[in-house]
Write a protein that holds these residues in place. Structure first.
Motif, PDB file in Angstrom:
ATOM      1  N   LEU A 126       0.866  -1.172   0.000  1.00  0.00           N
ATOM      2  CA  LEU A 126       0.000   0.000   0.000  1.00  0.00           C
ATOM      3  C   LEU A 126       0.899   1.217   0.000  1.00  0.00           C
ATOM      4  CD1 LEU A 126      -2.850   1.232   0.143  1.00  0.00           C
ATOM      5  CD2 LEU A 126      -2.653   1.150   2.633  1.00  0.00           C
ATOM      6  N   GLU A 127       0.745   2.050  -1.006  1.00  0.00           N
ATOM      7  CA  GLU A 127       1.548   3.264  -1.157  1.00  0.00           C
ATOM      8  C   GLU A 127       3.052   2.962  -1.093  1.00  0.00           C
ATOM      9  OE1 GLU A 127       0.024   6.107   1.656  1.00  0.00           O
ATOM     10  OE2 GLU A 127      -1.959   6.065   0.738  1.00  0.00           O
ATOM     11  N   ASN A 128       3.451   1.916  -1.809  1.00  0.00           N
ATOM     12  CA  ASN A 128       4.848   1.476  -1.909  1.00  0.00           C
ATOM     13  C   ASN A 128       5.443   0.987  -0.595  1.00  0.00           C
ATOM     14  OD1 ASN A 128       5.137   1.915  -4.699  1.00  0.00           O
ATOM     15  ND2 ASN A 128       5.403   4.096  -4.334  1.00  0.00           N
ATOM     16  N   ASN A 129       4.599   0.625   0.350  1.00  0.00           N
ATOM     17  CA  ASN A 129       5.053   0.056   1.617  1.00  0.00           C
ATOM     18  C   ASN A 129       4.478  -1.345   1.771  1.00  0.00           C
ATOM     19  OD1 ASN A 129       6.439   2.397   2.766  1.00  0.00           O
ATOM     20  ND2 ASN A 129       4.404   3.302   2.847  1.00  0.00           N
ATOM     21  N   VAL A 130       5.297  -2.257   2.257  1.00  0.00           N
ATOM     22  CA  VAL A 130       4.829  -3.617   2.544  1.00  0.00           C
ATOM     23  C   VAL A 130       3.941  -3.556   3.777  1.00  0.00           C
ATOM     24  CG1 VAL A 130       5.513  -5.936   3.232  1.00  0.00           C
ATOM     25  CG2 VAL A 130       6.883  -4.684   1.552  1.00  0.00           C
ATOM     26  N   ILE A 131       2.707  -4.023   3.625  1.00  0.00           N
ATOM     27  CA  ILE A 131       1.799  -4.013   4.770  1.00  0.00           C
ATOM     28  C   ILE A 131       1.511  -5.413   5.300  1.00  0.00           C
ATOM     29  CG2 ILE A 131       0.756  -1.787   4.235  1.00  0.00           C
ATOM     30  CD1 ILE A 131      -1.636  -3.331   3.026  1.00  0.00           C
ATOM     31  N   GLU A 132       1.698  -6.439   4.452  1.00  0.00           N
ATOM     32  CA  GLU A 132       1.490  -7.810   4.899  1.00  0.00           C
ATOM     33  C   GLU A 132       2.323  -8.754   4.052  1.00  0.00           C
ATOM     34  OE1 GLU A 132      -2.544  -9.174   5.770  1.00  0.00           O
ATOM     35  OE2 GLU A 132      -3.211  -7.142   5.371  1.00  0.00           O
ATOM     36  N   LYS A 133       2.711  -9.884   4.654  1.00  0.00           N
ATOM     37  CA  LYS A 133       3.399 -10.957   3.938  1.00  0.00           C
ATOM     38  C   LYS A 133       2.781 -12.275   4.369  1.00  0.00           C
ATOM     39  CE  LYS A 133       7.862  -9.016   2.926  1.00  0.00           C
ATOM     40  NZ  LYS A 133       8.582  -9.521   1.799  1.00  0.00           N
ATOM     41  N   TYR A 134       2.634 -13.171   3.398  1.00  0.00           N
ATOM     42  CA  TYR A 134       2.069 -14.486   3.652  1.00  0.00           C
ATOM     43  C   TYR A 134       2.961 -15.534   3.008  1.00  0.00           C
ATOM     44  CZ  TYR A 134      -2.211 -11.909   4.739  1.00  0.00           C
ATOM     45  OH  TYR A 134      -3.120 -11.051   5.279  1.00  0.00           O
ATOM     46  N   THR A 135       3.186 -16.614   3.710  1.00  0.00           N
ATOM     47  CA  THR A 135       3.951 -17.722   3.161  1.00  0.00           C
ATOM     48  C   THR A 135       3.041 -18.615   2.320  1.00  0.00           C
ATOM     49  OG1 THR A 135       3.496 -19.199   5.015  1.00  0.00           O
ATOM     50  CG2 THR A 135       5.441 -17.750   5.197  1.00  0.00           C
ATOM     51  N   TYR A 136       3.652 -19.512   1.591  1.00  0.00           N
ATOM     52  CA  TYR A 136       2.907 -20.500   0.811  1.00  0.00           C
ATOM     53  C   TYR A 136       1.943 -21.253   1.716  1.00  0.00           C
ATOM     54  CZ  TYR A 136       2.056 -24.330  -2.431  1.00  0.00           C
ATOM     55  OH  TYR A 136       1.469 -25.249  -3.266  1.00  0.00           O
ATOM     56  N   LYS A 137       2.425 -21.647   2.876  1.00  0.00           N
ATOM     57  CA  LYS A 137       1.590 -22.384   3.832  1.00  0.00           C
ATOM     58  C   LYS A 137       0.389 -21.542   4.256  1.00  0.00           C
ATOM     59  CE  LYS A 137       1.607 -24.605   8.308  1.00  0.00           C
ATOM     60  NZ  LYS A 137       2.180 -24.578   9.619  1.00  0.00           N
ATOM     61  N   ASP A 138       0.609 -20.261   4.538  1.00  0.00           N
ATOM     62  CA  ASP A 138      -0.490 -19.360   4.910  1.00  0.00           C
ATOM     63  C   ASP A 138      -1.549 -19.319   3.807  1.00  0.00           C
ATOM     64  OD1 ASP A 138       0.879 -18.581   7.253  1.00  0.00           O
ATOM     65  OD2 ASP A 138       1.795 -16.858   6.243  1.00  0.00           O
ATOM     66  N   ILE A 139      -1.094 -19.153   2.579  1.00  0.00           N
ATOM     67  CA  ILE A 139      -2.009 -19.035   1.449  1.00  0.00           C
ATOM     68  C   ILE A 139      -2.822 -20.316   1.272  1.00  0.00           C
ATOM     69  CG2 ILE A 139      -2.182 -18.697  -1.058  1.00  0.00           C
ATOM     70  CD1 ILE A 139      -1.465 -16.183   0.548  1.00  0.00           C
ATOM     71  N   LYS A 140      -2.182 -21.469   1.457  1.00  0.00           N
ATOM     72  CA  LYS A 140      -2.900 -22.747   1.351  1.00  0.00           C
ATOM     73  C   LYS A 140      -4.018 -22.829   2.382  1.00  0.00           C
ATOM     74  CE  LYS A 140      -1.167 -26.651   0.645  1.00  0.00           C
ATOM     75  NZ  LYS A 140      -0.444 -27.916   0.616  1.00  0.00           N
ATOM     76  N   GLU A 141      -3.815 -22.237   3.552  1.00  0.00           N
ATOM     77  CA  GLU A 141      -4.836 -22.256   4.599  1.00  0.00           C
ATOM     78  C   GLU A 141      -5.948 -21.242   4.329  1.00  0.00           C
ATOM     79  OE1 GLU A 141      -2.782 -21.705   8.297  1.00  0.00           O
ATOM     80  OE2 GLU A 141      -1.698 -23.596   8.101  1.00  0.00           O
ATOM     81  N   ILE A 142      -5.637 -20.170   3.640  1.00  0.00           N
ATOM     82  CA  ILE A 142      -6.594 -19.090   3.386  1.00  0.00           C
ATOM     83  C   ILE A 142      -7.458 -19.356   2.156  1.00  0.00           C
ATOM     84  CG2 ILE A 142      -6.802 -16.649   2.753  1.00  0.00           C
ATOM     85  CD1 ILE A 142      -4.217 -16.174   4.393  1.00  0.00           C
ATOM     86  N   ILE A 143      -6.832 -19.844   1.091  1.00  0.00           N
ATOM     87  CA  ILE A 143      -7.515 -19.992  -0.199  1.00  0.00           C
ATOM     88  C   ILE A 143      -7.801 -21.464  -0.467  1.00  0.00           C
ATOM     89  CG2 ILE A 143      -7.382 -19.602  -2.673  1.00  0.00           C
ATOM     90  CD1 ILE A 143      -5.499 -17.263  -2.089  1.00  0.00           C
ATOM     91  N   GLU A 144      -9.072 -21.774  -0.573  1.00  0.00           N
ATOM     92  CA  GLU A 144      -9.485 -23.144  -0.868  1.00  0.00           C
ATOM     93  C   GLU A 144      -8.987 -23.555  -2.252  1.00  0.00           C
ATOM     94  OE1 GLU A 144     -13.683 -25.470  -1.460  1.00  0.00           O
ATOM     95  OE2 GLU A 144     -13.609 -23.833  -0.025  1.00  0.00           O
ATOM     96  N   ASP A 145      -8.572 -24.777  -2.392  1.00  0.00           N
ATOM     97  CA  ASP A 145      -8.072 -25.349  -3.656  1.00  0.00           C
ATOM     98  C   ASP A 145      -6.745 -24.785  -4.099  1.00  0.00           C
ATOM     99  OD1 ASP A 145     -10.359 -26.958  -3.840  1.00  0.00           O
ATOM    100  OD2 ASP A 145     -11.453 -25.395  -4.916  1.00  0.00           O
ATOM    101  N   PHE A 146      -6.012 -24.123  -3.211  1.00  0.00           N
ATOM    102  CA  PHE A 146      -4.693 -23.589  -3.568  1.00  0.00           C
ATOM    103  C   PHE A 146      -3.647 -24.645  -3.301  1.00  0.00           C
ATOM    104  CE2 PHE A 146      -0.775 -21.245  -3.110  1.00  0.00           C
ATOM    105  CZ  PHE A 146      -0.885 -20.263  -4.065  1.00  0.00           C
ATOM    106  N   ASP A 147      -2.941 -25.062  -4.320  1.00  0.00           N
ATOM    107  CA  ASP A 147      -1.873 -26.047  -4.143  1.00  0.00           C
ATOM    108  C   ASP A 147      -1.028 -26.117  -5.371  1.00  0.00           C
ATOM    109  OD1 ASP A 147      -0.280 -27.938  -2.973  1.00  0.00           O
ATOM    110  OD2 ASP A 147      -1.706 -29.561  -3.168  1.00  0.00           O
TER     111      ASP A 147
END
Length: 56
Positions: free
Chosen positions: A35-56
């Motif tokens: 946001l506005e050229n600043n990192v506001i959040e980071k997620y690992t592959y593992k995080d994304i797999k838990e957040i998004i269904e069918d992500f693999d």
């Protein structure tokens, strides 16, 4: 699943979030939300797999 398909799933997920952001980057291992050229959040592959269904 290839990185383009993963990116499409992330894009779809982010479209429905209520948190403000103006850019994001996915390198296949880590999602960085900006946001506005600043990192506001980071997620690992593992995080994304838990957040998004069918992500693999």
């Amino acid at each position: 699943m290839d990185i383009q398909t993963q990116g499409n799933l992330i894009d779809r997920y982010l479209h429905y979030t209520t948190e403000p952001f103006d850019d994001w980057y996915w390198d296949g291992e880590e999602l960085t939300i900006m946001l506005e050229n600043n990192v506001i959040e980071k997620y690992t592959y593992k995080d994304i797999k838990e957040i998004i269904e069918d992500f693999d």
